[in-house]
Write a protein that holds these residues in place. Structure first.
Motif, PDB file in Angstrom:
ATOM      1  N   ILE A 184       6.869   4.635 -12.172  1.00 30.99           N
ATOM      2  CA  ILE A 184       5.839   3.887 -11.457  1.00 30.99           C
ATOM      3  C   ILE A 184       4.490   4.506 -11.785  1.00 30.99           C
ATOM      4  CG2 ILE A 184       4.997   3.149  -9.188  1.00 30.99           C
ATOM      5  CD1 ILE A 184       7.961   3.642  -8.233  1.00 30.99           C
ATOM      6  N   THR A 185       3.589   3.697 -12.292  1.00 27.73           N
ATOM      7  CA  THR A 185       2.276   4.155 -12.717  1.00 27.73           C
ATOM      8  C   THR A 185       1.216   3.734 -11.710  1.00 27.73           C
ATOM      9  OG1 THR A 185       2.989   3.886 -15.005  1.00 27.73           O
ATOM     10  CG2 THR A 185       0.630   4.151 -14.636  1.00 27.73           C
ATOM     11  N   GLY A 186       0.233   4.584 -11.506  1.00 27.79           N
ATOM     12  CA  GLY A 186      -0.856   4.252 -10.590  1.00 27.79           C
ATOM     13  C   GLY A 186      -1.387   5.504  -9.933  1.00 27.79           C
ATOM     14  N   GLY A 187      -1.917   5.359  -8.723  1.00 28.57           N
ATOM     15  CA  GLY A 187      -2.419   6.511  -7.999  1.00 28.57           C
ATOM     16  C   GLY A 187      -3.721   7.032  -8.566  1.00 28.57           C
ATOM     17  N   SER A 188      -3.995   8.292  -8.274  1.00 33.76           N
ATOM     18  CA  SER A 188      -5.253   8.920  -8.687  1.00 33.76           C
ATOM     19  C   SER A 188      -5.084  10.428  -8.721  1.00 33.76           C
ATOM     20  CB  SER A 188      -6.369   8.558  -7.696  1.00 33.76           C
ATOM     21  OG  SER A 188      -7.498   9.386  -7.858  1.00 33.76           O
ATOM     22  N   ASP A 189      -5.841  11.085  -9.596  1.00 32.31           N
ATOM     23  CA  ASP A 189      -5.842  12.545  -9.632  1.00 32.31           C
ATOM     24  C   ASP A 189      -6.320  13.129  -8.311  1.00 32.31           C
ATOM     25  OD1 ASP A 189      -4.990  12.417 -12.231  1.00 32.31           O
ATOM     26  OD2 ASP A 189      -6.966  12.787 -13.117  1.00 32.31           O
ATOM     27  N   LEU A 190      -7.111  12.372  -7.561  1.00 35.63           N
ATOM     28  CA  LEU A 190      -7.640  12.869  -6.295  1.00 35.63           C
ATOM     29  C   LEU A 190      -6.549  13.032  -5.238  1.00 35.63           C
ATOM     30  CD1 LEU A 190     -10.938  10.798  -6.090  1.00 35.63           C
ATOM     31  CD2 LEU A 190     -10.750  13.282  -6.386  1.00 35.63           C
ATOM     32  N   ALA A 230      -2.289   1.696  -3.630  1.00 33.99           N
ATOM     33  CA  ALA A 230      -3.385   2.030  -2.711  1.00 33.99           C
ATOM     34  C   ALA A 230      -4.235   3.170  -3.256  1.00 33.99           C
ATOM     35  CB  ALA A 230      -2.818   2.396  -1.337  1.00 33.99           C
ATOM     36  N   GLY A 231      -3.602   4.157  -3.889  1.00 32.89           N
ATOM     37  CA  GLY A 231      -4.342   5.285  -4.449  1.00 32.89           C
ATOM     38  C   GLY A 231      -5.245   4.878  -5.590  1.00 32.89           C
ATOM     39  N   GLU A 232      -4.737   4.012  -6.448  1.00 36.61           N
ATOM     40  CA  GLU A 232      -5.535   3.556  -7.583  1.00 36.61           C
ATOM     41  C   GLU A 232      -6.751   2.756  -7.117  1.00 36.61           C
ATOM     42  OE1 GLU A 232      -4.240   2.352 -11.966  1.00 36.61           O
ATOM     43  OE2 GLU A 232      -3.577   0.890 -10.472  1.00 36.61           O
ATOM     44  N   ILE A 233      -6.554   1.906  -6.125  1.00 35.76           N
ATOM     45  CA  ILE A 233      -7.659   1.107  -5.599  1.00 35.76           C
ATOM     46  C   ILE A 233      -8.673   1.997  -4.887  1.00 35.76           C
ATOM     47  CG2 ILE A 233      -8.270  -0.663  -3.903  1.00 35.76           C
ATOM     48  CD1 ILE A 233      -5.596  -2.031  -4.593  1.00 35.76           C
ATOM     49  N   ALA A 234      -8.196   2.956  -4.101  1.00 34.20           N
ATOM     50  CA  ALA A 234      -9.099   3.841  -3.358  1.00 34.20           C
ATOM     51  C   ALA A 234      -9.978   4.664  -4.284  1.00 34.20           C
ATOM     52  CB  ALA A 234      -8.294   4.761  -2.445  1.00 34.20           C
ATOM     53  N   ALA A 235      -9.431   5.081  -5.419  1.00 36.31           N
ATOM     54  CA  ALA A 235     -10.184   5.921  -6.356  1.00 36.31           C
ATOM     55  C   ALA A 235     -11.402   5.209  -6.927  1.00 36.31           C
ATOM     56  CB  ALA A 235      -9.261   6.364  -7.489  1.00 36.31           C
ATOM     57  N   GLN A 236     -11.379   3.887  -6.940  1.00 34.96           N
ATOM     58  CA  GLN A 236     -12.476   3.122  -7.515  1.00 34.96           C
ATOM     59  C   GLN A 236     -13.764   3.242  -6.714  1.00 34.96           C
ATOM     60  OE1 GLN A 236     -10.924  -0.864  -7.860  1.00 34.96           O
ATOM     61  NE2 GLN A 236      -9.254  -0.242  -9.214  1.00 34.96           N
ATOM     62  N   THR A 237     -13.660   3.583  -5.436  1.00 27.66           N
ATOM     63  CA  THR A 237     -14.850   3.677  -4.582  1.00 27.66           C
ATOM     64  C   THR A 237     -15.063   5.083  -4.034  1.00 27.66           C
ATOM     65  OG1 THR A 237     -13.555   2.981  -2.653  1.00 27.66           O
ATOM     66  CG2 THR A 237     -14.676   1.246  -3.913  1.00 27.66           C
ATOM     67  N   SER A 238     -14.375   6.067  -4.608  1.00 24.38           N
ATOM     68  CA  SER A 238     -14.423   7.430  -4.081  1.00 24.38           C
ATOM     69  C   SER A 238     -15.256   8.343  -4.963  1.00 24.38           C
ATOM     70  CB  SER A 238     -13.008   7.999  -3.955  1.00 24.38           C
ATOM     71  OG  SER A 238     -12.214   7.185  -3.124  1.00 24.38           O
ATOM     72  N   ASN A 239     -15.948   9.291  -4.314  1.00 24.03           N
ATOM     73  CA  ASN A 239     -16.754  10.275  -5.031  1.00 24.03           C
ATOM     74  C   ASN A 239     -16.111  11.652  -5.064  1.00 24.03           C
ATOM     75  OD1 ASN A 239     -18.941   8.443  -5.528  1.00 24.03           O
ATOM     76  ND2 ASN A 239     -19.536   8.674  -3.378  1.00 24.03           N
ATOM     77  N   GLY A 240     -15.024  11.828  -4.337  1.00 23.70           N
ATOM     78  CA  GLY A 240     -14.353  13.115  -4.253  1.00 23.70           C
ATOM     79  C   GLY A 240     -13.232  13.038  -3.241  1.00 23.70           C
ATOM     80  N   PRO A 241     -12.571  14.162  -2.960  1.00 25.09           N
ATOM     81  CA  PRO A 241     -11.397  14.148  -2.083  1.00 25.09           C
ATOM     82  C   PRO A 241     -11.655  13.598  -0.683  1.00 25.09           C
ATOM     83  CG  PRO A 241     -11.516  16.220  -3.281  1.00 25.09           C
ATOM     84  CD  PRO A 241     -12.797  15.500  -3.550  1.00 25.09           C
ATOM     85  N   ALA A 242     -12.793  13.923  -0.086  1.00 24.37           N
ATOM     86  CA  ALA A 242     -13.040  13.475   1.290  1.00 24.37           C
ATOM     87  C   ALA A 242     -13.221  11.967   1.368  1.00 24.37           C
ATOM     88  CB  ALA A 242     -14.272  14.186   1.859  1.00 24.37           C
ATOM     89  N   ARG A 262       0.176  -7.758  -7.625  1.00 21.36           N
ATOM     90  CA  ARG A 262      -0.654  -7.844  -8.823  1.00 21.36           C
ATOM     91  C   ARG A 262      -0.888  -6.486  -9.456  1.00 21.36           C
ATOM     92  NH1 ARG A 262      -4.513 -10.286  -6.601  1.00 21.36           N
ATOM     93  NH2 ARG A 262      -5.976  -8.562  -6.273  1.00 21.36           N
ATOM     94  N   ASN A 263      -0.950  -5.429  -8.643  1.00 19.89           N
ATOM     95  CA  ASN A 263      -1.290  -4.092  -9.143  1.00 19.89           C
ATOM     96  C   ASN A 263      -0.088  -3.180  -9.340  1.00 19.89           C
ATOM     97  OD1 ASN A 263      -4.472  -3.772  -9.103  1.00 19.89           O
ATOM     98  ND2 ASN A 263      -3.896  -4.981  -7.295  1.00 19.89           N
ATOM     99  N   LEU A 264       1.099  -3.609  -8.887  1.00 20.58           N
ATOM    100  CA  LEU A 264       2.288  -2.783  -8.995  1.00 20.58           C
ATOM    101  C   LEU A 264       2.748  -2.707 -10.449  1.00 20.58           C
ATOM    102  CD1 LEU A 264       4.449  -1.264  -7.303  1.00 20.58           C
ATOM    103  CD2 LEU A 264       5.716  -3.436  -7.193  1.00 20.58           C
ATOM    104  N   ARG A 265       2.923  -1.473 -10.938  1.00 23.62           N
ATOM    105  CA  ARG A 265       3.340  -1.281 -12.329  1.00 23.62           C
ATOM    106  C   ARG A 265       4.638  -0.452 -12.351  1.00 23.62           C
ATOM    107  NH1 ARG A 265      -2.017   0.024 -12.793  1.00 23.62           N
ATOM    108  NH2 ARG A 265      -1.710   2.083 -13.710  1.00 23.62           N
TER     109      ARG A 265
END
Length: 269
Positions: A184-190, A230-242, A262-265
């Motif tokens: 399963i691909t997605g998420g964020s390094d954050l 949810a992680g991948e979408i959240a990362a698009q509007t995030s500036n850092g961990p908080a 639509r976003n599930l991989r």
């Protein structure tokens, strides 16, 4: 490409949000608040019940149980064992999160006892799963030192040996029942920069299992997919961990079935 597993995951996602399953979370002090908020945002109902005086009784009324060994103590271990036994007796699914089980003999012994109680799902990072499968891991405490792909063989073997679903989470997640497997691909390094993210995923797996206990593999895939989307979408509007943490909670709450699908991989192996 839409696959059968993707369609089933989307169906379970929508059912989970409709049914609001009650999840008993025996988790660590660090994770309690965040895990509870993740479950509430995603559409489930958390209950942080761990004391041995009531954990076994409560497991019979919850939709599912999750056990995380992050901060162990004798009373908590007693509560974990009582709850797992009761969940089995009541035919309720339960999830084991073997946090840093290789670090001390107390953790190793505790996980050995819990494995005897046949968890429905085992969720861990790559180092935890490699070590649980009998291999040498590069983990340091709760942090994984191994890539997920190096844990795939151990995960398949562990799943077959335990008769459980094994979920290895990291940069690319891997879920197997020993026979079927998906990435399963997605998420964020954050996500790795926010404490208790993995612990919260364990709790969410419980919510999905409580929704579809007869589809444990598919439910686990659906839960891991929920985090990835949810992680991948959240990362698009995030500036850092908080800011990511806030966006992630909001993203779990606002996610709908169409956006999820639509976003599930998912890549069947």
């Amino acid at each position: 490409m839409t696959t059968e597993i993707s369609r089933t995951a989307t169906d379970i996602f929508e059912r989970m949000r409709t049914t609001n399953p009650l999840v008993q979370c025996i988790t660590n002090y660090v994770a309690m608040n965040y895990a509870a908020n993740v479950l509430l945002a995603a559409g489930a109902s958390p209950a942080m019940v761990h004391t041995p005086e009531e954990s076994g009784e409560f497991a019979t009324i919850a939709s599912a149980l999750t056990v995380n060994i992050g901060t162990l103590s004798p009373d908590w271990v007693e509560g974990m064992i009582a709850a797992a036994k009761s969940a089995n007796d009541a035919d309720k699914p339960w999830v084991l999160d073997p946090v840093a089980h290789f670090a001390t003999s107390y953790r190793r012994d505790t996980v050995a006892e819990l494995l005897k109680l046949n968890p429905t799902v085992i969720r861990g990072n790559a180092s935890e799963i490699i070590a649980l499968g009998g291999g040498q891991s590069a983990g340091q405490g709760v942090d994984s030192g191994d890539p997920v792909e190096q844990a795939e063989e151990a995960a398949r073997g562990l799943a077959s040996m335990q008769g459980a679903i094994v979920a290895v989470t990291g940069e690319v997640d891997f879920v197997t029942d020993g026979d079927r497997s998906v990435r399963i691909t997605g998420g964020s390094d954050l996500m790795a920069k926010v404490t208790a993210t993995g612990c919260s995923l364990t709790a969410l797996v419980g919510a999905y299992l409580g929704t579809a206990p007869d589809q444990a593999f598919e439910a686990t895939v659906a839960a891991v997919g929920n985090f990835a989307v949810a992680g991948e979408i959240a990362a698009q509007t995030s500036n850092g961990p908080a800011s990511f943490m806030t966006a992630f909670i909001d993203g779990l709450h606002n996610l709908d079935g169409e956006t999820y699908a639509r976003n599930l991989r998912i890549d069947p192996q």
